[in-house]
Design an enzyme around this catalytic site. Structure first.
Site, PDB file in Angstrom:
ATOM      1  N   THR A 193       6.236 -10.008   5.198  1.00 20.78           N
ATOM      2  CA  THR A 193       5.409  -9.046   4.479  1.00 20.78           C
ATOM      3  C   THR A 193       4.655  -8.141   5.429  1.00 20.78           C
ATOM      4  O   THR A 193       4.620  -6.918   5.260  1.00 20.78           O
ATOM      5  CB  THR A 193       4.416  -9.793   3.566  1.00 20.78           C
ATOM      6  OG1 THR A 193       5.121 -10.717   2.739  1.00 20.78           O
ATOM      7  CG2 THR A 193       3.665  -8.806   2.686  1.00 20.78           C
TER       8      THR A 193
ATOM      9  N   LYS B 245      -1.909  -9.369 -13.029  1.00 23.40           N
ATOM     10  CA  LYS B 245      -3.028 -10.274 -12.773  1.00 23.40           C
ATOM     11  C   LYS B 245      -4.350  -9.558 -13.042  1.00 23.40           C
ATOM     12  O   LYS B 245      -4.659  -8.556 -12.402  1.00 23.40           O
ATOM     13  CB  LYS B 245      -2.950 -10.749 -11.309  1.00 23.40           C
ATOM     14  CG  LYS B 245      -4.140 -11.551 -10.833  1.00 23.40           C
ATOM     15  CD  LYS B 245      -3.966 -11.922  -9.366  1.00 23.40           C
ATOM     16  CE  LYS B 245      -5.210 -12.591  -8.806  1.00 23.40           C
ATOM     17  NZ  LYS B 245      -5.072 -12.910  -7.363  1.00 23.40           N
TER      18      LYS B 245
ATOM     19  N   LEU C 193      -0.734 -13.084   9.760  1.00 25.20           N
ATOM     20  CA  LEU C 193      -1.119 -14.366  10.331  1.00 25.20           C
ATOM     21  C   LEU C 193      -1.343 -14.285  11.836  1.00 25.20           C
ATOM     22  O   LEU C 193      -2.040 -15.121  12.402  1.00 25.20           O
ATOM     23  CB  LEU C 193      -0.059 -15.419  10.015  1.00 25.20           C
ATOM     24  CG  LEU C 193       0.195 -15.691   8.530  1.00 25.20           C
ATOM     25  CD1 LEU C 193       1.298 -16.725   8.366  1.00 25.20           C
ATOM     26  CD2 LEU C 193      -1.076 -16.141   7.836  1.00 25.20           C
TER      27      LEU C 193
ATOM     28  N   ALA D  92       0.170 -13.782  -4.648  1.00 25.31           N
ATOM     29  CA  ALA D  92      -0.844 -13.180  -5.511  1.00 25.31           C
ATOM     30  C   ALA D  92      -1.602 -12.141  -4.703  1.00 25.31           C
ATOM     31  O   ALA D  92      -1.780 -12.289  -3.489  1.00 25.31           O
ATOM     32  CB  ALA D  92      -1.805 -14.241  -6.052  1.00 25.31           C
TER      33      ALA D  92
ATOM     34  N   GLY E  52       8.988  -9.735  11.117  1.00 29.36           N
ATOM     35  CA  GLY E  52       9.191  -9.054   9.843  1.00 29.36           C
ATOM     36  C   GLY E  52       8.267  -9.617   8.781  1.00 29.36           C
ATOM     37  O   GLY E  52       7.061  -9.572   8.911  1.00 29.36           O
TER      38      GLY E  52
END
Length: 507
Positions: free
Chosen positions: A15, A78, A335, A50, A13
């Site tokens: 992000t 931002k 990742l 971010a 799961g």
């Protein structure tokens, strides 16, 4: 229709997993069964807080209301990233989103700025960008609908700071409302088809066997499918990006949130600061060859704005990418596909890019190698150019106060990056490599100039403008940008009016 993908399983799961689930459920709808397996026990890394401006496009694609999204994720806005002490101690510049100045038919603005700067007719290049002027003043606004088309206010580029865990939960609700089925559990075994080596199914510790045609690996660094099952291989980039660890910790909010991320160089790496509505995220990315974990933690905690809200959470990583992001019937995201340190906030962008690329090259059940090869080629180009942009930050330095920075300053770099630097150093020229390159001219120009790479001369066409006209042009651009920056409300005031978040039960 019978050869279309009808079953998708997302492994993991966080992000990455819930972004994939949301996008696939939006596009495939009821024509495809989508399941997601994750374990609360395993958890997620969750340091990405971010983003870059591209995320607004993804949210718009999903039909997510911006104000609702920002409130839900305790978000702030931002305008860019402030880099402190990177070129040398005491230096500071902002890599602002959006444009710089005003391009002419003759040349991009930075070429005219180079000539004017050498003649003493121009200030710092940041003086001509709305974002880099507004950010340190704490000002922010989204583009008003009535802004004149030629005004810098008509196209304000911005991104978000947010709680990544809250974003994943927000997307989970979105995806589940569109039919995505979530299963809690750990995967005990991966079954491969003996004929072609494709993943056939996964078996959970509970004994349940889940089959699918397309598998999305969002299992994090483990790469449960892409690496542990398919043995895809990993291309390591630590020879150019030597940081291999990070510590992350939140601290109390002590003032209005700044509309920019702050990255400050430290002796063995760099420290980030990301302000949210309810707290501030902080982290130290460092090389374990140049500093110990305890010393890194002490440095991080000593440089917080407010009281730490817990102990620093450790993260170990190897910068690089899978040799194939798409192998057989497995597409890796996040990742699981590789790791780029968060220096330019590219992690969530890479997830988004992978998802949209998969949708554009969506396979049928025969999994055409042509589609797979194109996907992998595009990922390779995009990843390598982002890698080179990150390397630039380390290489372009005059710091010599620590072994880490001396190593970065003196290390050999990829030939393509050296060519980019040499070309810019000669006449300020930069050429984007193609659609797959994320960072464009404005980004490269700001970082190279910000860290001391100044061209020896400008483009010859920039010299064709008479000096008097050049001086008037530069003064006019600066005046307009200055006026626009001052017309923007304070960042906190904009949030309070448009998207204030409720006080969370637990920070």
């Amino acid at each position: 229709m019978n050869d279309q993908i009808r079953t998708v399983l997302i492994v993991g799961g966080g992000t990455a997993g819930w972004m994939a689930a949301a996008a696939l459920s939006k596009v495939l709808g009821g024509d495809c069964t989508i399941r997601l397996v994750e374990s609360e026990e395993i958890g997620t890394v969750g340091v990405g807080e971010a983003t870059v401006p591209h995320l607004s496009r993804f949210n718009h694609f999903l039909g997510i209301d911006e104000a609702e999204f920002v409130r839900h994720v305790q978000g702030t806005f931002k305008l860019g990233i402030q880099f402190n002490d990177w070129g040398r101690p005491g230096d500071s510049y902002i890599h602002g989103f959006g444009s710089i100045g005003h391009d002419t038919a003759m040349q991009p603005f930075h070429q005219l700025w180079l000539r004017a700067h050498k003649l003493g007719l121009a200030g710092d290049i940041g003086d001509y960008s709305l974002n880099t002027l507004a950010a340190p003043r704490g000002r922010f606004m989204a583009s008003p609908k009535d802004a004149p088309p030629a005004s810098p206010l008509a196209d304000i580029a911005y991104a978000y700071h947010f709680d990544a865990g809250r974003y994943a939960r927000h997307l989970r609700g979105y995806a589940e409302s569109r039919g995505v089925r979530r299963t809690e559990g750990k995967i005990a075994q991966v079954a491969l088809c003996p004929d072609d080596g494709f993943v056939d199914a996964v078996q959970l510790e509970s004994g349940e066997r889940i089959e699918a045609e397309l598998f999305i690996d969002c299992s994090g660094f483990r790469g449960l499918l892409i690496e542990q099952a398919l043995h895809t291989g990993y291309e390591e980039w630590t020879q150019w990006l030597p940081c291999d660890r990070a510590l992350a910790v939140a601290c109390e909010k002590v003032g209005p949130p700044t509309p920019y991320t702050r990255c400050t160089a430290r002796d063995a790496g760099w420290q980030w600061r990301i302000p949210l509505q309810h707290r501030t995220g902080n982290g130290y990315v460092y090389s374990s060859q140049h500093i110990g974990d305890d010393e890194a933690a002490a440095s991080l905690l000593a440089n917080l704005d407010g009281r730490a809200l817990g102990d620093p959470r450790p993260l170990r990583f190897v910068t690089g990418r899978r040799k194939q992001a798409w192998n057989r019937n497995v597409v890796s995201l996040g990742l699981a596909s590789g790791f780029m340190e968060p220096l330019e906030s590219t992690s969530i962008y890479m997830i988004q890019s992978g998802i949209m690329r998969l949708l554009s090259l969506m396979p049928r059940r025969d999994f055409s190698s042509v589609l797979r090869d194109r996907y992998n080629a595009q990922v390779a180009v995009e990843s390598e150019r982002i890698r080179d942009f990150l390397i630039l930050h380390y290489k372009a330095t005059q710091r010599d106060g620590s072994a880490f920075w001396r190593h970065c300053r003196d290390m050999p770099i990829p030939a393509a990056l050296q060519d980019t630097i040499d070309l810019f150093r000669d006449t300020g020229s930069f050429f984007r490599e193609g659609f797959e390159e994320m960072f464009g001219l404005v980004s490269w120009v700001q970082v190279m100039i910000g860290q001391g790479i100044l061209p020896e001369r400008c483009h010859p066409l920039a010299e064709r403008m008479p000096e008097q006209d050049l001086a008037a042009f530069m003064a006019g651009v600066r005046q307009v940008v200055e006026a626009c920056a001052e017309a923007m409300p304070m960042h906190q005031a904009f949030i309070d009016k448009v998207c204030p978040a409720p006080v969370p039960e637990a920070a």
